[in-house]
Motif scaffolding. Sequence first.
Motif, PDB file in Angstrom:
ATOM      1  N   ARG A   3       2.133   5.688  15.316  1.00 45.78           N
ATOM      2  CA  ARG A   3       3.342   4.900  15.594  1.00 45.78           C
ATOM      3  C   ARG A   3       3.524   3.750  14.603  1.00 45.78           C
ATOM      4  O   ARG A   3       4.600   3.146  14.547  1.00 45.78           O
ATOM      5  CB  ARG A   3       3.285   4.349  17.025  1.00 45.78           C
ATOM      6  CG  ARG A   3       3.316   5.441  18.098  1.00 45.78           C
ATOM      7  CD  ARG A   3       3.067   4.834  19.470  1.00 45.78           C
ATOM      8  NE  ARG A   3       4.020   3.791  19.782  1.00 45.78           N
ATOM      9  CZ  ARG A   3       3.784   2.772  20.613  1.00 45.78           C
ATOM     10  NH1 ARG A   3       2.600   2.670  21.195  1.00 45.78           N
ATOM     11  NH2 ARG A   3       4.705   1.870  20.839  1.00 45.78           N
ATOM     12  N   VAL A   4       2.472   3.440  13.840  1.00 44.08           N
ATOM     13  CA  VAL A   4       2.574   2.392  12.814  1.00 44.08           C
ATOM     14  C   VAL A   4       3.072   3.048  11.531  1.00 44.08           C
ATOM     15  O   VAL A   4       2.370   3.864  10.933  1.00 44.08           O
ATOM     16  CB  VAL A   4       1.213   1.709  12.574  1.00 44.08           C
ATOM     17  CG1 VAL A   4       1.330   0.655  11.471  1.00 44.08           C
ATOM     18  CG2 VAL A   4       0.687   1.092  13.861  1.00 44.08           C
ATOM     19  N   THR A   5       4.272   2.714  11.124  1.00 44.02           N
ATOM     20  CA  THR A   5       4.887   3.359   9.963  1.00 44.02           C
ATOM     21  C   THR A   5       5.098   2.352   8.841  1.00 44.02           C
ATOM     22  O   THR A   5       5.127   1.143   9.055  1.00 44.02           O
ATOM     23  CB  THR A   5       6.238   3.986  10.347  1.00 44.02           C
ATOM     24  OG1 THR A   5       7.100   2.970  10.866  1.00 44.02           O
ATOM     25  CG2 THR A   5       6.058   5.068  11.410  1.00 44.02           C
ATOM     26  N   GLU A   6       5.200   2.876   7.637  1.00 40.70           N
ATOM     27  CA  GLU A   6       5.459   2.092   6.422  1.00 40.70           C
ATOM     28  C   GLU A   6       4.291   1.213   6.006  1.00 40.70           C
ATOM     29  O   GLU A   6       4.475   0.273   5.216  1.00 40.70           O
ATOM     30  CB  GLU A   6       6.733   1.229   6.579  1.00 40.70           C
ATOM     31  CG  GLU A   6       7.987   2.013   6.889  1.00 40.70           C
ATOM     32  CD  GLU A   6       8.260   3.099   5.843  1.00 40.70           C
ATOM     33  OE1 GLU A   6       8.054   2.842   4.645  1.00 40.70           O
ATOM     34  OE2 GLU A   6       8.645   4.203   6.243  1.00 40.70           O
ATOM     35  N   TRP A   7       3.087   1.489   6.524  1.00 43.77           N
ATOM     36  CA  TRP A   7       1.910   0.717   6.132  1.00 43.77           C
ATOM     37  C   TRP A   7       0.848   1.602   5.508  1.00 43.77           C
ATOM     38  O   TRP A   7      -0.325   1.236   5.466  1.00 43.77           O
ATOM     39  CB  TRP A   7       1.357  -0.048   7.334  1.00 43.77           C
ATOM     40  CG  TRP A   7       2.250  -1.182   7.739  1.00 43.77           C
ATOM     41  CD1 TRP A   7       3.255  -1.135   8.672  1.00 43.77           C
ATOM     42  CD2 TRP A   7       2.247  -2.511   7.218  1.00 43.77           C
ATOM     43  NE1 TRP A   7       3.878  -2.359   8.760  1.00 43.77           N
ATOM     44  CE2 TRP A   7       3.273  -3.219   7.865  1.00 43.77           C
ATOM     45  CE3 TRP A   7       1.485  -3.169   6.255  1.00 43.77           C
ATOM     46  CZ2 TRP A   7       3.548  -4.568   7.601  1.00 43.77           C
ATOM     47  CZ3 TRP A   7       1.750  -4.503   5.981  1.00 43.77           C
ATOM     48  CH2 TRP A   7       2.786  -5.181   6.640  1.00 43.77           C
ATOM     49  N   GLY A   8       1.243   2.773   5.033  1.00 44.78           N
ATOM     50  CA  GLY A   8       0.310   3.621   4.316  1.00 44.78           C
ATOM     51  C   GLY A   8      -0.174   4.816   5.098  1.00 44.78           C
ATOM     52  O   GLY A   8       0.005   4.928   6.318  1.00 44.78           O
ATOM     53  N   SER A   9      -0.855   5.710   4.376  1.00 42.41           N
ATOM     54  CA  SER A   9      -1.286   6.972   4.951  1.00 42.41           C
ATOM     55  C   SER A   9      -2.366   6.824   6.014  1.00 42.41           C
ATOM     56  O   SER A   9      -2.521   7.706   6.854  1.00 42.41           O
ATOM     57  CB  SER A   9      -1.808   7.892   3.834  1.00 42.41           C
ATOM     58  OG  SER A   9      -2.951   7.306   3.207  1.00 42.41           O
ATOM     59  N   TRP A  41      -6.190  -0.638  12.442  1.00 41.66           N
ATOM     60  CA  TRP A  41      -6.266   0.790  12.797  1.00 41.66           C
ATOM     61  C   TRP A  41      -7.311   1.030  13.880  1.00 41.66           C
ATOM     62  O   TRP A  41      -7.046   1.668  14.897  1.00 41.66           O
ATOM     63  CB  TRP A  41      -6.572   1.596  11.538  1.00 41.66           C
ATOM     64  CG  TRP A  41      -6.884   3.040  11.735  1.00 41.66           C
ATOM     65  CD1 TRP A  41      -5.991   4.069  11.846  1.00 41.66           C
ATOM     66  CD2 TRP A  41      -8.200   3.629  11.828  1.00 41.66           C
ATOM     67  NE1 TRP A  41      -6.668   5.261  12.001  1.00 41.66           N
ATOM     68  CE2 TRP A  41      -8.013   5.017  11.989  1.00 41.66           C
ATOM     69  CE3 TRP A  41      -9.492   3.129  11.784  1.00 41.66           C
ATOM     70  CZ2 TRP A  41      -9.092   5.902  12.127  1.00 41.66           C
ATOM     71  CZ3 TRP A  41     -10.569   3.995  11.907  1.00 41.66           C
ATOM     72  CH2 TRP A  41     -10.358   5.373  12.077  1.00 41.66           C
ATOM     73  N   LYS A  42      -8.509   0.494  13.686  1.00 43.14           N
ATOM     74  CA  LYS A  42      -9.581   0.754  14.642  1.00 43.14           C
ATOM     75  C   LYS A  42      -9.366   0.004  15.946  1.00 43.14           C
ATOM     76  O   LYS A  42      -9.648   0.552  17.035  1.00 43.14           O
ATOM     77  CB  LYS A  42     -10.925   0.375  14.030  1.00 43.14           C
ATOM     78  CG  LYS A  42     -12.126   0.737  14.915  1.00 43.14           C
ATOM     79  CD  LYS A  42     -12.215   2.237  15.192  1.00 43.14           C
ATOM     80  CE  LYS A  42     -13.464   2.581  16.001  1.00 43.14           C
ATOM     81  NZ  LYS A  42     -13.571   4.031  16.263  1.00 43.14           N
ATOM     82  N   CYS A  43      -8.879  -1.222  15.882  1.00 39.95           N
ATOM     83  CA  CYS A  43      -8.612  -1.965  17.125  1.00 39.95           C
ATOM     84  C   CYS A  43      -7.560  -1.258  17.972  1.00 39.95           C
ATOM     85  O   CYS A  43      -7.681  -1.206  19.202  1.00 39.95           O
ATOM     86  CB  CYS A  43      -8.181  -3.396  16.809  1.00 39.95           C
ATOM     87  SG  CYS A  43      -9.544  -4.509  16.408  1.00 39.95           S
ATOM     88  N   PHE A  97      -2.589   5.149   8.729  1.00 39.65           N
ATOM     89  CA  PHE A  97      -2.123   5.209  10.118  1.00 39.65           C
ATOM     90  C   PHE A  97      -1.567   6.586  10.488  1.00 39.65           C
ATOM     91  O   PHE A  97      -1.588   6.963  11.655  1.00 39.65           O
ATOM     92  CB  PHE A  97      -1.068   4.130  10.354  1.00 39.65           C
ATOM     93  CG  PHE A  97      -1.621   2.731  10.252  1.00 39.65           C
ATOM     94  CD1 PHE A  97      -2.294   2.169  11.315  1.00 39.65           C
ATOM     95  CD2 PHE A  97      -1.492   2.004   9.086  1.00 39.65           C
ATOM     96  CE1 PHE A  97      -2.832   0.892  11.223  1.00 39.65           C
ATOM     97  CE2 PHE A  97      -2.005   0.727   8.982  1.00 39.65           C
ATOM     98  CZ  PHE A  97      -2.685   0.167  10.049  1.00 39.65           C
ATOM     99  N   GLN A  98      -1.095   7.307   9.487  1.00 31.02           N
ATOM    100  CA  GLN A  98      -0.491   8.598   9.768  1.00 31.02           C
ATOM    101  C   GLN A  98      -1.493   9.758   9.688  1.00 31.02           C
ATOM    102  O   GLN A  98      -1.342  10.754  10.380  1.00 31.02           O
ATOM    103  CB  GLN A  98       0.638   8.859   8.755  1.00 31.02           C
ATOM    104  CG  GLN A  98       1.687   7.767   8.726  1.00 31.02           C
ATOM    105  CD  GLN A  98       2.345   7.546  10.057  1.00 31.02           C
ATOM    106  OE1 GLN A  98       2.771   8.498  10.699  1.00 31.02           O
ATOM    107  NE2 GLN A  98       2.440   6.288  10.483  1.00 31.02           N
ATOM    108  N   GLU A  99      -2.501   9.635   8.843  1.00 27.79           N
ATOM    109  CA  GLU A  99      -3.305  10.798   8.486  1.00 27.79           C
ATOM    110  C   GLU A  99      -4.749  10.756   8.975  1.00 27.79           C
ATOM    111  O   GLU A  99      -5.426  11.794   8.939  1.00 27.79           O
ATOM    112  CB  GLU A  99      -3.294  10.975   6.966  1.00 27.79           C
ATOM    113  CG  GLU A  99      -1.894  11.286   6.418  1.00 27.79           C
ATOM    114  CD  GLU A  99      -1.875  11.462   4.917  1.00 27.79           C
ATOM    115  OE1 GLU A  99      -2.969  11.467   4.298  1.00 27.79           O
ATOM    116  OE2 GLU A  99      -0.774  11.599   4.353  1.00 27.79           O
ATOM    117  N   VAL A 149       0.816  -1.215   0.000  1.00 28.22           N
ATOM    118  CA  VAL A 149       0.000   0.000   0.000  1.00 28.22           C
ATOM    119  C   VAL A 149       0.847   1.262   0.000  1.00 28.22           C
ATOM    120  O   VAL A 149       0.593   2.197  -0.781  1.00 28.22           O
ATOM    121  CB  VAL A 149      -0.985  -0.015   1.182  1.00 28.22           C
ATOM    122  CG1 VAL A 149      -1.532   1.385   1.462  1.00 28.22           C
ATOM    123  CG2 VAL A 149      -2.138  -0.974   0.890  1.00 28.22           C
ATOM    124  N   ALA A 150       1.839   1.340   0.859  1.00 34.91           N
ATOM    125  CA  ALA A 150       2.643   2.567   0.938  1.00 34.91           C
ATOM    126  C   ALA A 150       3.306   2.871  -0.404  1.00 34.91           C
ATOM    127  O   ALA A 150       3.309   4.026  -0.869  1.00 34.91           O
ATOM    128  CB  ALA A 150       3.682   2.445   2.049  1.00 34.91           C
TER     129      ALA A 150
END
Length: 242
Positions: A230-236, A218-220, A238-240, A198-199
């Motif tokens: 804090r979850v990185t490299e798995w797409g926007s 994400w929701k859990c 988690f960050q946005e 995805v990323a």
Amino acid sequence: MTKRVLLGMLTPSSNTSLEPITTAMVAGLPEVSAHFSRFKVTEIALSSKALAQFDNNEILRAAELLAHARVDSIGWNGTSSGWLGFEADVRLCEQITAATGIPATTSMLALNEILEQRKVTRLGYVTPYLDNVQARILENYGKLGIVCQGERHLGLQDNFSFSEVPVSQLEAMTRDVAMDRPDAITIICTNLKAAPSVAKLERETGIPIYDTIATVVWKCLRLAGVDTRRVTEWGSLFQEVA
């Protein structure tokens, strides 16, 4: 000592993708671990036999086993309400919480929350499903005011077979949908191995991509009070998406 965070995941019995991907997704969070409980799901179709697999009694038994592990949240890591109707997941989550006292979510309810937050009205779809299953999903999103802006599906029915679709094919399908320039793309099915791509695909296309393994994680995490940034490299996602 940092308090452990335990995520409970309800898993289709024939699924071989979501467990390793989910575990990898939370690997950078040392206090977080994912725990899985299975119930029988072997095919995705609109026949009475296939639909009966999603009887809530079977799912609740699996959820009660997760409750023995004192998990902080429970996620139905599946996409069945896409064709059953989203109210099916609302009822399921209410029943899980009533039976266990644990907050619950699903891949699809989490996806819908994300789409609402991001004000997505034109959505692209990548799935492995049969024509009529895909049509039902598009119909249910249409009722939410979300139009289909590009779609690809594979016409498969056997749930195990979804995990054998090559990643390169899933990436190509996603790129094809991106050519229609939707607001976002969703990859619906938790037995596809697209989430690790995805990323990269977001960087290539400039379009946010929401994979349904990622949406439930994400929701859990949010239900358990964990900062998803804090979850990185798995797409926007988690960050946005707050």
